[in-house]
Every structure is written in C-alpha cells, then in structure tokens.
Scaffold this active site. Sequence first.
Site, PDB file in Angstrom:
ATOM      1  N   LYS A 166     -10.273  -7.601   7.107  1.00  0.00           N
ATOM      2  CA  LYS A 166      -9.319  -7.285   8.164  1.00  0.00           C
ATOM      3  C   LYS A 166      -9.828  -7.922   9.453  1.00  0.00           C
ATOM      4  O   LYS A 166     -10.900  -7.552   9.944  1.00  0.00           O
ATOM      5  CB  LYS A 166      -9.180  -5.769   8.341  1.00  0.00           C
ATOM      6  CG  LYS A 166      -8.485  -5.079   7.177  1.00  0.00           C
ATOM      7  CD  LYS A 166      -8.417  -3.584   7.378  1.00  0.00           C
ATOM      8  CE  LYS A 166      -7.709  -2.912   6.200  1.00  0.00           C
ATOM      9  NZ  LYS A 166      -7.828  -1.436   6.274  1.00  0.00           N
ATOM     10  N   LYS A 214      -1.131  -0.788  -4.384  1.00  0.00           N
ATOM     11  CA  LYS A 214      -2.352  -0.070  -4.024  1.00  0.00           C
ATOM     12  C   LYS A 214      -2.003   1.384  -3.747  1.00  0.00           C
ATOM     13  O   LYS A 214      -1.130   1.676  -2.937  1.00  0.00           O
ATOM     14  CB  LYS A 214      -3.009  -0.688  -2.783  1.00  0.00           C
ATOM     15  CG  LYS A 214      -4.297   0.041  -2.384  1.00  0.00           C
ATOM     16  CD  LYS A 214      -5.074  -0.720  -1.320  1.00  0.00           C
ATOM     17  CE  LYS A 214      -4.597  -0.420   0.067  1.00  0.00           C
ATOM     18  NZ  LYS A 214      -5.491  -1.018   1.104  1.00  0.00           N
ATOM     19  N   GLU A 262     -11.390   0.750  -3.912  1.00  0.00           N
ATOM     20  CA  GLU A 262     -11.738   0.326  -2.559  1.00  0.00           C
ATOM     21  C   GLU A 262     -12.374   1.461  -1.750  1.00  0.00           C
ATOM     22  O   GLU A 262     -11.824   2.561  -1.667  1.00  0.00           O
ATOM     23  CB  GLU A 262     -10.475  -0.170  -1.854  1.00  0.00           C
ATOM     24  CG  GLU A 262     -10.695  -0.726  -0.467  1.00  0.00           C
ATOM     25  CD  GLU A 262      -9.398  -1.224   0.154  1.00  0.00           C
ATOM     26  OE1 GLU A 262      -9.418  -1.565   1.346  1.00  0.00           O
ATOM     27  OE2 GLU A 262      -8.362  -1.263  -0.544  1.00  0.00           O
ATOM     28  N   GLY A 270      -4.420  -4.821   5.739  1.00  0.00           N
ATOM     29  CA  GLY A 270      -3.412  -4.621   6.773  1.00  0.00           C
ATOM     30  C   GLY A 270      -3.664  -3.372   7.574  1.00  0.00           C
ATOM     31  O   GLY A 270      -4.300  -2.427   7.098  1.00  0.00           O
ATOM     32  N   LYS A 286      -3.207   5.002  -2.325  1.00  0.00           N
ATOM     33  CA  LYS A 286      -4.175   5.753  -1.546  1.00  0.00           C
ATOM     34  C   LYS A 286      -4.574   6.999  -2.335  1.00  0.00           C
ATOM     35  O   LYS A 286      -3.714   7.692  -2.911  1.00  0.00           O
ATOM     36  CB  LYS A 286      -3.577   6.161  -0.195  1.00  0.00           C
ATOM     37  CG  LYS A 286      -3.255   4.991   0.726  1.00  0.00           C
ATOM     38  CD  LYS A 286      -4.514   4.325   1.249  1.00  0.00           C
ATOM     39  CE  LYS A 286      -4.180   3.284   2.306  1.00  0.00           C
ATOM     40  NZ  LYS A 286      -5.383   2.667   2.898  1.00  0.00           N
ATOM     41  N   ASP A 304      -7.420   3.028  -3.134  1.00  0.00           N
ATOM     42  CA  ASP A 304      -8.155   2.965  -1.874  1.00  0.00           C
ATOM     43  C   ASP A 304      -8.420   4.378  -1.388  1.00  0.00           C
ATOM     44  O   ASP A 304      -7.492   5.159  -1.180  1.00  0.00           O
ATOM     45  CB  ASP A 304      -7.341   2.194  -0.836  1.00  0.00           C
ATOM     46  CG  ASP A 304      -8.038   2.067   0.507  1.00  0.00           C
ATOM     47  OD1 ASP A 304      -9.241   2.369   0.590  1.00  0.00           O
ATOM     48  OD2 ASP A 304      -7.374   1.661   1.478  1.00  0.00           O
ATOM     49  N   ASP A 344     -14.303  -2.265   2.419  1.00  0.00           N
ATOM     50  CA  ASP A 344     -13.404  -2.453   3.557  1.00  0.00           C
ATOM     51  C   ASP A 344     -14.150  -2.041   4.818  1.00  0.00           C
ATOM     52  O   ASP A 344     -14.748  -2.856   5.519  1.00  0.00           O
ATOM     53  CB  ASP A 344     -12.136  -1.629   3.325  1.00  0.00           C
ATOM     54  CG  ASP A 344     -11.171  -1.616   4.503  1.00  0.00           C
ATOM     55  OD1 ASP A 344     -11.477  -2.208   5.549  1.00  0.00           O
ATOM     56  OD2 ASP A 344     -10.087  -1.006   4.390  1.00  0.00           O
ATOM     57  N   SER A 362       0.847  -1.188   0.000  1.00  0.00           N
ATOM     58  CA  SER A 362       0.000   0.000   0.000  1.00  0.00           C
ATOM     59  C   SER A 362       0.883   1.239   0.000  1.00  0.00           C
ATOM     60  O   SER A 362       1.777   1.375   0.845  1.00  0.00           O
ATOM     61  CB  SER A 362      -0.901  -0.015   1.246  1.00  0.00           C
ATOM     62  OG  SER A 362      -1.753   1.103   1.256  1.00  0.00           O
TER      63      SER A 362
END
Length: 369
Positions: free
Chosen positions: A262, A160, A213, A290, A162, A188, A238, A134
């Site tokens: 998660k 991934k 996400e 994570g 952000k 995400d 998520d 990430s």
Amino acid sequence: MKLDAVELRQVALPLVSPFRTSLGTQTVRTALLVRVLTDEGEGWGECAAEDEPTYSPEHLAGAADAIKRFMLPALAPLDLDPAAVGPALRHLRGHPMAKAAVEMAVLDCWLRARRTSLAAHLGGVRQRVRVGVSVGIAETVDALLDTVDRHLTAGYARIKLKIEPGWDLEPVRAVRETFGAGVMLTVDANTAYEPGDLRHLAKLDAFGLALVEQPFAPDDLHAHAALAARMDTPVCLDESITSARDAAEAIRRSACSIINIKPGRVGGYLEARRIHDLAQANGVPVWCGGMLETGLGRAANLALASLPGFTLPGDISATERYYHRDITRPFVLDGGELAVPAEPGLGALPEEAGLEACTTVVDTVSCAF
C-alpha cells in the site's frame, strides 16, 4: 520546480454500504487531498490516513497538521522533483501517509509538465490489471454469500474475506462450498489474532486459500514466521511492511511469502516501487492493497499495479463498489480488469462539481516561508 502554495482539502464520500473489518465499521470515507501549486503547474495527491489511528498510528487531522507545520517548510526552499521529497522529509520520523500524499502530488505535477504517465515513470508493463474485491464482515453467513455472489457475477478475479475471531472458519467454509474451488479466495485478519491462535488459524488450510493476510500484530514477525512454517497456505504481510527495509527483514525471517504493498503505508509510490523490486529479486509475489481511495488514489494504484511483479489481483475495485459518486470519472470493471490510466501524471483529475459537493474543509497554505 518551486512550490508556490499547497491546498489541503478534506472530502467526505458516503460508502455504498457499510464496510466492517476487525478494526471497526466505516460508512463514510473521509479523505485528505493535497493539491500543489508550482511554477510548472498543479498536481494532486491523496492521503490514505483514516479518521482514527486504528489501521495505523496516523490519523487524518494529524496528517494535515504534519504536512502544514513541518513538511511544507522543509520542501518550500527546494528546486523540487519527486525523488527529492523523501530525502527532504527523512528527518521527520513517521507520518508515511502524509509524506506519501505530498510525494504523490509532486509526482502528478512533475509528470504532467513532462507529459509522462505515472505508470510509465514507475516502469509499468501492463495496460490493464486484474483486480479483486474486499468483502467486509457480514451480519450473517447468508448475507455474506449474497455479497460474494454479486461480486463474482460482476466479474472480480479474486474475493478477499475479512475475518476475526468468531468469524473465520464457518464463513470461509460456506463461501468455498457455495462457489467452488475455482474461485481465488483469500482472507484478511487486520492483526485480529494472537500467537496462541496459531493452531486455529492453521485449520484455514482446508479451504484452498491463495493467502492468509496479516493475522498477528505488525511487529510480531516471529508469530507470522511460525504460522508460515505450520501452514500450507501462503502468509501475506500488510501492516508489518512500512518500508523496503521491513520487507527485506520479513523475507529474511521467512515471515511471509507474499507482500501487500500500500503506497500510503510505505511512504509513497517510489518506496512502493523499491519494495516491488526487492520482492521480485527474491521471488516474492506482490499485490496492491486498497484504502477506500477516491479516484485519485485508485488511478495511482492502478499505475503501480501495472509493474511486472504485481502478479496477484489487488484491492483496486471499480468505483461503484464503494461510491455512488466519486470526485473523478468512474473506473469501470471489464472482464475482471481495470484499465491503467495512460494520460500524463496520475491520469485522473477531480471533477469540479463532484469535488465541491463532498468538500468539508479547504486550507490553502502559502509556501513563502
């Protein structure tokens, strides 16, 4: 198995570099470790809650208080096994991360006494799992490209990014154009967008993403379903998924076609397995998210990710991605994969020197209630 005492230990691990998301920037990971002492031995758990209630309603100090004041008195009288933890704490509303940490410690102790690994107990089928990384919001696009290049060179199987309003289309375009269509790329948002941004988010279709996400608020399945109907890119949830019941409702309403699991967010590894089983029965791929875990949480997440329905690389990066020194032995990336611990319990234990060096608070609670 009877609880004798529980140690609540806070540790502070400086990150290799600041990690910025739409929720804020972290430079240190403060974690709450739960060590159960029983008549069958000891076990370790880790609470995923953060210092502030931004990602979820829980926060670290509140989790420690809830465990000490409410959860331990409920568990102390029981002849305990892992499956008994959830039902014994069901009368306590919320606090899934605190509950998950206690369940994790009981699992570790119970499985170690029975010489069984967590992966085997959960039904894992892999000895190694593909993992991704990430990448936080960067100061500049050039800095982002340098970071992505470093992670791809290391061999990560998925990147991934952000994103947030004002940092989405251009950085994603730059990464895709620089590194090509062969890179598995996801984004995400950590709930940073509003339903009115739907048309803007749909422009992400141009970049061949594996998923987008959690763009909207956790309770807004309607907006996620609307985006899923409009986009070719799969929508992944998520923060919206806190239980198997949530997962079933999200699938029923077509609010997602992929789920990030998660364990802390859903109340533990046993509930995480239930979500996996539900998703698999409905043809929905899952992957393991994570929370900047220490080696304890990383080991347990690898065990979970070894289940057959975890078909996408998760956010279980190598130790060196986040920490110069962890509290356990390091997990090392090899060919885009990490090895699933095969030792009894979590398959990872704190190393005394590293643990003591980062400990800030220790509170030992007797279970003679």
